[in-house]
Design a protein around this motif. Structure first.
Motif, PDB file in Angstrom:
ATOM      1  N   ASN A   1      -6.216   2.561   8.412  1.00 50.84           N
ATOM      2  CA  ASN A   1      -5.954   2.317   6.995  1.00 50.84           C
ATOM      3  C   ASN A   1      -6.889   1.193   6.526  1.00 50.84           C
ATOM      4  OD1 ASN A   1      -4.953   1.341   4.522  1.00 50.84           O
ATOM      5  ND2 ASN A   1      -2.937   2.196   4.963  1.00 50.84           N
ATOM      6  N   ASP A   2      -7.998   1.591   5.920  1.00 55.12           N
ATOM      7  CA  ASP A   2      -9.005   0.615   5.521  1.00 55.12           C
ATOM      8  C   ASP A   2      -8.460  -0.392   4.521  1.00 55.12           C
ATOM      9  OD1 ASP A   2     -10.794   1.811   7.157  1.00 55.12           O
ATOM     10  OD2 ASP A   2     -11.800   2.970   5.587  1.00 55.12           O
ATOM     11  N   THR A   3      -7.599   0.069   3.659  1.00 55.95           N
ATOM     12  CA  THR A   3      -7.027  -0.842   2.658  1.00 55.95           C
ATOM     13  C   THR A   3      -6.225  -1.933   3.345  1.00 55.95           C
ATOM     14  OG1 THR A   3      -6.898   0.946   1.035  1.00 55.95           O
ATOM     15  CG2 THR A   3      -5.512  -0.978   0.656  1.00 55.95           C
ATOM     16  N   MET A   4      -5.382  -1.545   4.277  1.00 62.72           N
ATOM     17  CA  MET A   4      -4.585  -2.518   5.011  1.00 62.72           C
ATOM     18  C   MET A   4      -5.492  -3.473   5.770  1.00 62.72           C
ATOM     19  SD  MET A   4      -1.392  -1.732   7.590  1.00 62.72           S
ATOM     20  CE  MET A   4      -0.684  -0.523   6.494  1.00 62.72           C
TER      21      MET A   4
ATOM     22  N   THR B   1       2.547  -3.856  11.660  1.00 62.72           N
ATOM     23  CA  THR B   1       2.449  -2.422  11.384  1.00 62.72           C
ATOM     24  C   THR B   1       1.091  -1.879  11.810  1.00 62.72           C
ATOM     25  OG1 THR B   1       3.954  -2.602   9.496  1.00 62.72           O
ATOM     26  CG2 THR B   1       2.511  -0.666   9.578  1.00 62.72           C
TER      27      THR B   1
ATOM     28  N   GLU C   1       0.802   3.460   1.383  1.00 62.01           N
ATOM     29  CA  GLU C   1       1.256   3.147   2.741  1.00 62.01           C
ATOM     30  C   GLU C   1       1.531   1.644   2.856  1.00 62.01           C
ATOM     31  OE1 GLU C   1      -1.170   5.055   5.629  1.00 62.01           O
ATOM     32  OE2 GLU C   1      -0.229   4.051   7.324  1.00 62.01           O
ATOM     33  N   VAL C   2       0.620   0.853   2.291  1.00 62.46           N
ATOM     34  CA  VAL C   2       0.838  -0.593   2.278  1.00 62.46           C
ATOM     35  C   VAL C   2       2.104  -0.930   1.503  1.00 62.46           C
ATOM     36  CG1 VAL C   2      -0.059  -2.804   1.438  1.00 62.46           C
ATOM     37  CG2 VAL C   2      -1.595  -1.165   2.512  1.00 62.46           C
TER      38      VAL C   2
ATOM     39  N   VAL D   1       5.263  -0.223   3.489  1.00 65.78           N
ATOM     40  CA  VAL D   1       5.549  -1.250   4.487  1.00 65.78           C
ATOM     41  C   VAL D   1       6.152  -2.493   3.843  1.00 65.78           C
ATOM     42  CG1 VAL D   1       4.511  -2.804   6.162  1.00 65.78           C
ATOM     43  CG2 VAL D   1       3.739  -0.436   6.023  1.00 65.78           C
TER      44      VAL D   1
ATOM     45  N   VAL E   1       4.049  -8.926   8.553  1.00 69.55           N
ATOM     46  CA  VAL E   1       4.540  -7.575   8.295  1.00 69.55           C
ATOM     47  C   VAL E   1       3.415  -6.550   8.430  1.00 69.55           C
ATOM     48  CG1 VAL E   1       5.513  -6.048   6.543  1.00 69.55           C
ATOM     49  CG2 VAL E   1       6.378  -8.388   6.776  1.00 69.55           C
ATOM     50  N   LEU E   2       2.285  -6.843   7.794  1.00 63.61           N
ATOM     51  CA  LEU E   2       1.179  -5.884   7.821  1.00 63.61           C
ATOM     52  C   LEU E   2       0.513  -5.823   9.194  1.00 63.61           C
ATOM     53  CD1 LEU E   2      -0.484  -6.492   4.323  1.00 63.61           C
ATOM     54  CD2 LEU E   2       1.052  -4.647   5.035  1.00 63.61           C
TER      55      LEU E   2
ATOM     56  N   GLU F   1      -3.527   5.200   0.936  1.00 62.06           N
ATOM     57  CA  GLU F   1      -3.504   3.987   1.748  1.00 62.06           C
ATOM     58  C   GLU F   1      -2.736   2.873   1.047  1.00 62.06           C
ATOM     59  OE1 GLU F   1      -7.666   4.482   4.269  1.00 62.06           O
ATOM     60  OE2 GLU F   1      -7.396   2.798   2.917  1.00 62.06           O
ATOM     61  N   LEU F   2      -2.946   2.771  -0.262  1.00 62.44           N
ATOM     62  CA  LEU F   2      -2.224   1.748  -1.017  1.00 62.44           C
ATOM     63  C   LEU F   2      -0.723   2.009  -0.980  1.00 62.44           C
ATOM     64  CD1 LEU F   2      -4.462   1.137  -4.169  1.00 62.44           C
ATOM     65  CD2 LEU F   2      -3.773  -0.532  -2.449  1.00 62.44           C
TER      66      LEU F   2
ATOM     67  N   ILE G   1      -6.989  -6.054   3.406  1.00 59.32           N
ATOM     68  CA  ILE G   1      -6.026  -7.088   3.018  1.00 59.32           C
ATOM     69  C   ILE G   1      -5.860  -8.089   4.159  1.00 59.32           C
ATOM     70  CG2 ILE G   1      -3.618  -7.548   2.444  1.00 59.32           C
ATOM     71  CD1 ILE G   1      -3.521  -4.872   1.041  1.00 59.32           C
TER      72      ILE G   1
END
Lengths: 241, 241
Positions: free
Chosen positions: B169-172, B119, A111-112, A115, B115-116, A108-109, B175
């Motif tokens: 995507n839990d990380t995204m 996405t 993937e971030v 982007v 950006v995030l 996941e990181l 954030i």
DNA sequence: CCAGCGAGGTGGTCGGACCACTATGGCTCG
DNA sequence: CGAGCCATAGTGGTCCGACCACCTCGCTGG
């Protein structure tokens, strides 16, 4: 009676959470409200403890916490200061996240990072200066001139760092810096490099460089996304195996 | 020479940085090396202090720092535990960054969010479940049914939170959660809402929702980017004025 | 006038004491 | 016999006071 003996300060003693937690919030609030400017010196630990009505020990824990967060900076023998509160100061802790993540979270990181890195590279294609471009080339050639994994990794990091810096968004660059921290990359590379990834990496870096020289944002975005995506996919497959 | 070898302990203490800082690194290393698993209970503060050869005070500062970073969790009367080390735990500190940023840095933060968020919204368009879509609609209608800024903001946050969650995507998502923290949004909105932004926001949210229903990732990406970009541009103009 | 030095102030560390809370077990009472 | 209560030991939370290491700045003496 009902009064818990709080300091002269307002009445509403919330009494929420631990004393230290309250101190952290108070100091954060002081900075957010502008009562403490970046670079400014705070009262001594002893004075702060008295002002907020707590022991020096608890106050020290609060200060230590804010120091780790990159909000305060303690200089032994001199005093406590507010940092410049710039992206680099505050996002340093992002490296901790990367270091302690594991398994699916690493994907996941990445993937971030894909982007953000692709966006940063696209921006850089439009904004990079000749000097910065020269530095990019320096790391590119240096990276191709050695076979020492350690050195390659160092130049790889620098390569992307310069590009991120050229994008003109320090915050984004700071986040990417954390997502590419030394230990994080080293952890992913261990094993990845054994599959002849060096050659592929060099090819991808060359593609990114070409896009920057051509000042082609779309090509740069695609090249960067493919570059990170390559590692991402490899790691995803590793988890399944 | 050859002194950097630093044995276990005894006399050859590394002596680098403060004692507390060393403790933080040691504990972090223990977790990174897998000697401490998520959810596991640590020895008592007193025992840890003895093990690492320092006072309980210093050890407490280290623990407090790691607690603030979301790595450890202290339960009064029970013990100290390693968190699950999930995105939500570790990225909670991201909110601090958002809260303490100011001026140009806020614009940079919004750029990252754009950006995030775009996405994440695109991903959500492809992956969102009927249940999640229903929840999105719930917040959308609730947001349109009131004029209370406080309530609108709450549903606005929830609207995007559900979408971010649907992206997978839990990380995204974590954030983005930090980038949209309550105080951050409130700070930006103050003033923005006075320019008839409510109507525009509702229109933009409706566009995002339509793209989700149509399961059109590209439309979703564009709508989300425009949504955040709108605020971004307004704020950029404010700084110039 | 300037270099050197000394005292005071600051953060860093330590040890101990006590409080607040939790968890566990045995004990009482139904 | 079982369920519920309660004493107790153990844990983190807070406070205090002392001392150390380091920096700063003013004072002194050349």
């Amino acid at each position: 009676m009902a009064d818990t003996g709080e300091a002269q300060n307002g009445v509403g003693a919330p009494q929420k959470g631990t004393v230290t937690q309250r101190a952290i919030e108070r100091i954060k609030a002081m900075i957010a409200e502008g009562r403490l400017e970046p670079g400014q010196r705070l009262p001594t630990e002893r004075d702060l403890a008295v002002q907020l009505g707590m022991s020096r020990s608890s106050m020290r824990e609060a200060i230590r916490a804010l120091t780790v967060l990159g909000v305060l900076e303690a200089r032994h023998g001199s005093g406590i200061y507010v940092t410049q509160l710039e992206a680099g100061d505050l996002l340093e802790t992002f490296g901790v996240v990367a270091d302690l993540s594991r398994g699916p979270q690493v994907v996941e990181l990445l993937e971030v990072r894909r982007v953000l890195e692709s966006t940063a590279t696209a921006l850089a294609a439009a904004r990079i200066t000749p000097d910065q471009l020269a530095e990019v080339e320096k790391h590119l050639t240096a990276m191709n001139a050695t076979d020492d994994p350690e050195e390659i990794l160092a130049h790889d990091l620098a390569f992307h760092r310069v590009i991120a810096g050229a994008a003109g968004n320090d915050t984004m660059a700071a986040i990417l810096e954390g997502l590419s921290s030394r230990t994080f990359r080293a952890r992913v590379w261990r094993g990845y490099e054994e599959e002849g990834a060096f050659a592929r990496t060099r090819r991808e870096h060359a593609a990114i460089h070409r896009a920057l020289v051509a000042r082609d944002p779309e090509a740069a975005r695609a090249a960067a996304a493919a570059h990170v995506g390559e590692v991402e996919e490899w790691l995803r497959s590793q988890l399944g195996a």
